[in-house]
Design a protein around this motif. Structure first.
Motif, PDB file in Angstrom:
ATOM      1  N   ILE A  15       0.848  -1.202   0.000  1.00  0.00           N
ATOM      2  CA  ILE A  15       0.000   0.000   0.000  1.00  0.00           C
ATOM      3  C   ILE A  15       0.880   1.246   0.000  1.00  0.00           C
ATOM      4  O   ILE A  15       0.652   2.178  -0.782  1.00  0.00           O
ATOM      5  CB  ILE A  15      -0.973  -0.007   1.197  1.00  0.00           C
ATOM      6  CG1 ILE A  15      -2.037  -1.096   1.012  1.00  0.00           C
ATOM      7  CG2 ILE A  15      -1.635   1.359   1.370  1.00  0.00           C
ATOM      8  CD1 ILE A  15      -2.904  -1.337   2.240  1.00  0.00           C
ATOM      9  N   VAL A  16       1.878   1.271   0.859  1.00  0.00           N
ATOM     10  CA  VAL A  16       2.777   2.423   0.933  1.00  0.00           C
ATOM     11  C   VAL A  16       3.511   2.618  -0.396  1.00  0.00           C
ATOM     12  O   VAL A  16       3.606   3.743  -0.901  1.00  0.00           O
ATOM     13  CB  VAL A  16       3.772   2.276   2.106  1.00  0.00           C
ATOM     14  CG1 VAL A  16       4.835   3.363   2.065  1.00  0.00           C
ATOM     15  CG2 VAL A  16       3.022   2.297   3.434  1.00  0.00           C
ATOM     16  N   GLN A  17       3.994   1.533  -0.981  1.00  0.00           N
ATOM     17  CA  GLN A  17       4.682   1.625  -2.273  1.00  0.00           C
ATOM     18  C   GLN A  17       3.754   2.198  -3.344  1.00  0.00           C
ATOM     19  O   GLN A  17       4.162   3.045  -4.141  1.00  0.00           O
ATOM     20  CB  GLN A  17       5.159   0.248  -2.726  1.00  0.00           C
ATOM     21  CG  GLN A  17       6.294  -0.317  -1.925  1.00  0.00           C
ATOM     22  CD  GLN A  17       6.579  -1.769  -2.292  1.00  0.00           C
ATOM     23  OE1 GLN A  17       5.769  -2.444  -2.927  1.00  0.00           O
ATOM     24  NE2 GLN A  17       7.728  -2.266  -1.861  1.00  0.00           N
ATOM     25  N   GLN A  18       2.525   1.723  -3.364  1.00  0.00           N
ATOM     26  CA  GLN A  18       1.575   2.180  -4.369  1.00  0.00           C
ATOM     27  C   GLN A  18       1.194   3.643  -4.159  1.00  0.00           C
ATOM     28  O   GLN A  18       1.020   4.382  -5.123  1.00  0.00           O
ATOM     29  CB  GLN A  18       0.332   1.295  -4.372  1.00  0.00           C
ATOM     30  CG  GLN A  18       0.585  -0.107  -4.903  1.00  0.00           C
ATOM     31  CD  GLN A  18       1.011  -0.075  -6.357  1.00  0.00           C
ATOM     32  OE1 GLN A  18       0.328   0.486  -7.209  1.00  0.00           O
ATOM     33  NE2 GLN A  18       2.151  -0.676  -6.651  1.00  0.00           N
ATOM     34  N   ALA A  23      -0.602   5.605  -7.153  1.00  0.00           N
ATOM     35  CA  ALA A  23      -1.650   4.660  -7.529  1.00  0.00           C
ATOM     36  C   ALA A  23      -3.033   5.288  -7.446  1.00  0.00           C
ATOM     37  O   ALA A  23      -3.249   6.248  -6.706  1.00  0.00           O
ATOM     38  CB  ALA A  23      -1.594   3.439  -6.610  1.00  0.00           C
ATOM     39  N   THR A  24      -3.943   4.714  -8.191  1.00  0.00           N
ATOM     40  CA  THR A  24      -5.321   5.186  -8.162  1.00  0.00           C
ATOM     41  C   THR A  24      -5.987   4.778  -6.854  1.00  0.00           C
ATOM     42  O   THR A  24      -5.543   3.858  -6.167  1.00  0.00           O
ATOM     43  CB  THR A  24      -6.136   4.587  -9.320  1.00  0.00           C
ATOM     44  OG1 THR A  24      -6.215   3.166  -9.141  1.00  0.00           O
ATOM     45  CG2 THR A  24      -5.507   4.906 -10.666  1.00  0.00           C
ATOM     46  N   LEU A  29      -7.822   0.944  -2.574  1.00  0.00           N
ATOM     47  CA  LEU A  29      -8.999   0.317  -1.971  1.00  0.00           C
ATOM     48  C   LEU A  29      -8.896  -1.206  -2.033  1.00  0.00           C
ATOM     49  O   LEU A  29      -9.181  -1.897  -1.052  1.00  0.00           O
ATOM     50  CB  LEU A  29     -10.267   0.785  -2.677  1.00  0.00           C
ATOM     51  CG  LEU A  29     -11.576   0.180  -2.181  1.00  0.00           C
ATOM     52  CD1 LEU A  29     -11.824   0.531  -0.726  1.00  0.00           C
ATOM     53  CD2 LEU A  29     -12.724   0.655  -3.055  1.00  0.00           C
ATOM     54  N   LYS A  30      -8.490  -1.735  -3.153  1.00  0.00           N
ATOM     55  CA  LYS A  30      -8.355  -3.196  -3.287  1.00  0.00           C
ATOM     56  C   LYS A  30      -7.293  -3.740  -2.335  1.00  0.00           C
ATOM     57  O   LYS A  30      -7.495  -4.790  -1.713  1.00  0.00           O
ATOM     58  CB  LYS A  30      -8.033  -3.564  -4.727  1.00  0.00           C
ATOM     59  CG  LYS A  30      -9.215  -3.383  -5.649  1.00  0.00           C
ATOM     60  CD  LYS A  30      -8.839  -3.647  -7.086  1.00  0.00           C
ATOM     61  CE  LYS A  30     -10.046  -3.410  -7.996  1.00  0.00           C
ATOM     62  NZ  LYS A  30      -9.687  -3.533  -9.407  1.00  0.00           N
ATOM     63  N   LEU A  31      -6.171  -3.042  -2.231  1.00  0.00           N
ATOM     64  CA  LEU A  31      -5.134  -3.493  -1.306  1.00  0.00           C
ATOM     65  C   LEU A  31      -5.593  -3.379   0.147  1.00  0.00           C
ATOM     66  O   LEU A  31      -5.312  -4.266   0.962  1.00  0.00           O
ATOM     67  CB  LEU A  31      -3.852  -2.686  -1.527  1.00  0.00           C
ATOM     68  CG  LEU A  31      -3.084  -3.011  -2.803  1.00  0.00           C
ATOM     69  CD1 LEU A  31      -2.019  -1.964  -3.067  1.00  0.00           C
ATOM     70  CD2 LEU A  31      -2.472  -4.402  -2.713  1.00  0.00           C
ATOM     71  N   ALA A  32      -6.296  -2.305   0.468  1.00  0.00           N
ATOM     72  CA  ALA A  32      -6.806  -2.140   1.833  1.00  0.00           C
ATOM     73  C   ALA A  32      -7.813  -3.233   2.166  1.00  0.00           C
ATOM     74  O   ALA A  32      -7.836  -3.749   3.295  1.00  0.00           O
ATOM     75  CB  ALA A  32      -7.442  -0.764   1.999  1.00  0.00           C
ATOM     76  N   GLU A  33      -8.633  -3.593   1.210  1.00  0.00           N
ATOM     77  CA  GLU A  33      -9.603  -4.672   1.422  1.00  0.00           C
ATOM     78  C   GLU A  33      -8.889  -6.004   1.632  1.00  0.00           C
ATOM     79  O   GLU A  33      -9.250  -6.787   2.514  1.00  0.00           O
ATOM     80  CB  GLU A  33     -10.552  -4.761   0.229  1.00  0.00           C
ATOM     81  CG  GLU A  33     -11.679  -5.739   0.419  1.00  0.00           C
ATOM     82  CD  GLU A  33     -12.669  -5.352   1.504  1.00  0.00           C
ATOM     83  OE1 GLU A  33     -13.380  -6.251   1.986  1.00  0.00           O
ATOM     84  OE2 GLU A  33     -12.743  -4.170   1.880  1.00  0.00           O
TER      85      GLU A  33
END
Length: 51
Positions: A15-18, A23-24, A29-33
């Motif tokens: 998430i941090v890298q993106q 990142a969009t 949102l997908k990574l957080a999910e």
């Protein structure tokens, strides 16, 4: 449980890298999910709770 901790940490790092890469919001949102499913699989995720 260490595998779950490692996977959660890997997703958090991604998430941090993106975020750093611009990142969009959909990607974040997908990574957080994914993170939420790994660290709290018994909670309702990505929608409503039918109960």
């Amino acid at each position: 449980m260490s595998g779950t901790d490692d996977l959660g940490a890997a997703i958090a790092a991604r998430i941090v890298q993106q975020l750093d890469a611009g990142a969009t919001s959909d990607t974040i949102l997908k990574l957080a999910e994914a993170y939420a499913w790994v660290v709290a699989p018994d909670n309702a995720h990505g929608g409503f709770s039918a109960g």
